[in-house]
Write an enzyme that holds these catalytic residues in place. Sequence first.
Site, PDB file in Angstrom:
ATOM      1  N   LYS A   1       0.945  -1.172  -0.200  1.00 48.34           N
ATOM      2  CA  LYS A   1       0.063  -0.039   0.010  1.00 48.34           C
ATOM      3  C   LYS A   1       0.864   1.108  -0.033  1.00 48.34           C
ATOM      4  CE  LYS A   1       0.952   1.239   4.317  1.00 48.34           C
ATOM      5  NZ  LYS A   1       1.504   2.524   4.938  1.00 48.34           N
TER       6      LYS A   1
ATOM      7  N   ASP B   1      -2.771  -0.994   9.640  1.00 49.15           N
ATOM      8  CA  ASP B   1      -3.154  -1.137   8.243  1.00 49.15           C
ATOM      9  C   ASP B   1      -3.379  -2.662   7.771  1.00 49.15           C
ATOM     10  OD1 ASP B   1      -0.498  -1.961   8.646  1.00 49.15           O
ATOM     11  OD2 ASP B   1       0.200  -0.078   7.534  1.00 49.15           O
TER      12      ASP B   1
END
Length: 310
Positions: free
Chosen positions: A18, A145
């Site tokens: 990401k 995350d």
Amino acid sequence: MTSAHSDPSPVTVRVPAKVNLELLVGPLRDDGFHTLSTVYQAVSLHDDVTVALDDDWGCSVSGPYADVVPTDATNLALRAASLLAEETGVETPVHISISKSIPVAGGMAGGSADAAATLVACDRLWALGLSTEELEEYAAELGSDVPFLIRGGTAVGSGRGERLAPVLARGNYHWVFAISDIGLSTPDVYAECDRLRGKSSVPDPSPNSELMIALRSGDPHILAPQLTNDLQDAAVSLRPELGELLASGMEFGALGGVVSGSGPTVAFLVEDVESAIDLTVALTATGAAREVRKAIGPIHGAHVIPARVD
Ligand code: C5P
């Protein structure tokens, strides 16, 4: 629940890295985390994680980063498998094989990605039939995350980054990631952010509407000036070379550049695939980064793929 499983074949899950298009850091909470407002995008650097039934719990890592990833109980993927087993009453051990391509400790959530992939793979292997929402709840226990790496695409993260909401994003974006050799620990970067802010009070952050408009446009020229990371000054304060790396990327034609997560990887947004190749060549030639990788985003979150044939 029993340890019965209907599909004993190994399961392989592909999981993305990401980048944070926006990372706004709010006040420090009582639990030691900061309130965040962030916009994640999943990008096409990925790890493949295979889980297979075994006599004992274990983990092995292959690929260019194999020697820097722990394979003991501190490995987040192994913790993910243990957590899911404990919570669902499974008693069937698995071996986790991680084929690692996401840079390690670079602010691209490589360890979190492997944990996300392990949850999805074990759910399939153990035939648990959990929903994405249930898997994301377990994921949140493993790291801020991890839920996003299950979901993928582009999403807003709030809370400490684990509470997700979808974002309407058009088009594909071309990224170049400059992976630096210098180490940076995530807690150190957050602590430096607090130190730089001193005693000034910080409001709870919320997503920037200009960024949302930019994402709806699908135009990288409109998105580039909206890239923001409140941890960037802290990362550059701890490692000034990152400021130079950011400047080099912009000189070589990037539309925008930002430290990825807590760093030290720097993400550059470029116009198209040709610009991505040009920037990769130019940054590689400077020798300022250990490695330079191209990627596109957004892409899918963790998903089962046909088993690898080694
Ligand atoms: O959740 P994760 O394991 O990624 O967090 C690693 C560290 O980063 C935390 O221990 C904390 O020091 C810092 N952090 C934070 N606020 C967040 C997310 C992470 O301070 N929202």
